[in-house]
Enzyme design. Sequence first.
Site, PDB file in Angstrom:
ATOM      1  CG  ASP A  47     -22.888 -25.051 -22.495  1.00  0.00           C
ATOM      2  OD1 ASP A  47     -23.901 -25.556 -22.101  1.00  0.00           O
ATOM      3  OD2 ASP A  47     -22.061 -24.503 -21.705  1.00  0.00           O
ATOM      4  CE1 TYR A  98     -29.808 -22.077 -28.951  1.00  0.00           C
ATOM      5  CE2 TYR A  98     -30.853 -23.376 -27.311  1.00  0.00           C
ATOM      6  CZ  TYR A  98     -29.838 -23.106 -28.451  1.00  0.00           C
ATOM      7  OH  TYR A  98     -29.051 -24.400 -29.121  1.00  0.00           O
ATOM      8  CE1 TYR A 117     -29.344 -19.148 -24.573  1.00  0.00           C
ATOM      9  CE2 TYR A 117     -28.503 -16.731 -24.596  1.00  0.00           C
ATOM     10  CZ  TYR A 117     -28.396 -18.159 -24.672  1.00  0.00           C
ATOM     11  OH  TYR A 117     -27.156 -18.560 -24.987  1.00  0.00           O
ATOM     12  NE  ARG A 147     -30.481 -20.338 -20.128  1.00  0.00           N
ATOM     13  CZ  ARG A 147     -29.475 -20.611 -20.567  1.00  0.00           C
ATOM     14  NH1 ARG A 147     -28.711 -19.669 -21.289  1.00  0.00           N
ATOM     15  NH2 ARG A 147     -28.844 -21.933 -20.440  1.00  0.00           N
ATOM     16  CE1 TYR A 153     -19.305 -14.299 -16.039  1.00  0.00           C
ATOM     17  CE2 TYR A 153     -18.160 -13.011 -17.459  1.00  0.00           C
ATOM     18  CZ  TYR A 153     -18.920 -13.033 -16.505  1.00  0.00           C
ATOM     19  OH  TYR A 153     -19.365 -11.822 -15.538  1.00  0.00           O
ATOM     20  NE  ARG A 154     -22.105 -18.097 -23.709  1.00  0.00           N
ATOM     21  CZ  ARG A 154     -20.760 -18.376 -23.885  1.00  0.00           C
ATOM     22  NH1 ARG A 154     -19.825 -17.936 -23.053  1.00  0.00           N
ATOM     23  NH2 ARG A 154     -20.672 -19.272 -24.869  1.00  0.00           N
ATOM     24  CE  LYS A 205     -12.985 -24.122 -25.778  1.00  0.00           C
ATOM     25  NZ  LYS A 205     -14.466 -24.540 -25.500  1.00  0.00           N
ATOM     26  CB  ALA A 256     -10.411 -18.118 -36.717  1.00  0.00           C
ATOM     27  CG  ASP A 283     -20.760 -25.756 -26.868  1.00  0.00           C
ATOM     28  OD1 ASP A 283     -20.050 -25.334 -26.286  1.00  0.00           O
ATOM     29  OD2 ASP A 283     -21.941 -25.565 -27.569  1.00  0.00           O
TER      30      ASP A 283
END
Length: 330
Positions: free
Chosen positions: A41, A100, A114, A116, A181-182, A240, A243, A273
């Site tokens: 990101d 990923y 992923y 990682r 946030y993940r 954000k 759309a 991003d």
Amino acid sequence: MELTLNHCLTARPIKVALVGECMIEMRGEPGAAITQTFGGDTLNTAVYLARLNPRGAIAVDYVTAVGSDAFSAAMRRSWLDEGIGDAHVRVIEDALPGLYFIQTDPHGERRFLYWRGEAAARRMFEGPEAEAMLDALADYDYVYLSGISLAILLPQGRERLIQALHRARRAGTRVAFDNNYRPHLWPDSETARQAYRELLPLTDLALVTWEDDALLFGYRDTDALFKAYAEAGVREVALKRGAASCLIQCPTGRLEVPAQTVAHVVDTTAAGDSFSAAYLASRLRGGDPEQAARWGHCLAAQVVQHRGALIPQTAMPNMGASSLPSVAQA
């Protein structure tokens, strides 16, 4: 503290450090041919920020840790090719980059797999070797990081980063934060909320995805979100909403900036991003929040029409196009 830097039109470039993780990106179908590149990101944002800098008014550096392997070396070459500096990239000999795999559905929505857990970037602020990197943040006009930047760090490294940002901000550095946030990257939601609460009072510009903050903090509506950010002391928030229109809260009030219509979405990877990169680029180059959101929508609309996080240089839009959507007061 004003967001736009007064020296943006002078000879000295605005120095921006982006903190995070670049990974090996792979895409395709299992059992079939795979395309390999690099992404992440904050790295995506760094690339687009560097591309929106035709006159060298902004100096973009990436702050991370990599291994000593061939993939890590190729990553760094790709950053330099994009005009991104790597002076504060730490090499950890016994580590490798994260990886990923992207799969997209017929509507362009993506699914990530992923690898990682042992990535070098998780350890970038561990040990005495990290002191120089942390101290260097105070040399920048802006430090940009995301919720993922916080999530990947080990607890001690995360705390050291927060303390370094306190020192940097006292020295005049400003902070831009993309909430990204993940949940799967955090041990639990309360740990994430605490980290965000520590960072937000240091934040000058917040680039927020509505769904992420609604999930993490349980905001019932956008008014509740804006109230919470104002109470934390964040002066400018760009919200954000995919759309849908972008909502902005800044010292002059609230704005609503319509998104651009895209007839055929191919891949939504890096849409947020790229929006953040264009928004920040516009603000650093003297644009107001309205223009910044238009830039964000314009670039994101182009990015979602291509596969992968980074579109070809030749596909970059003309940000000065007069056909960009108009702004409406919220």
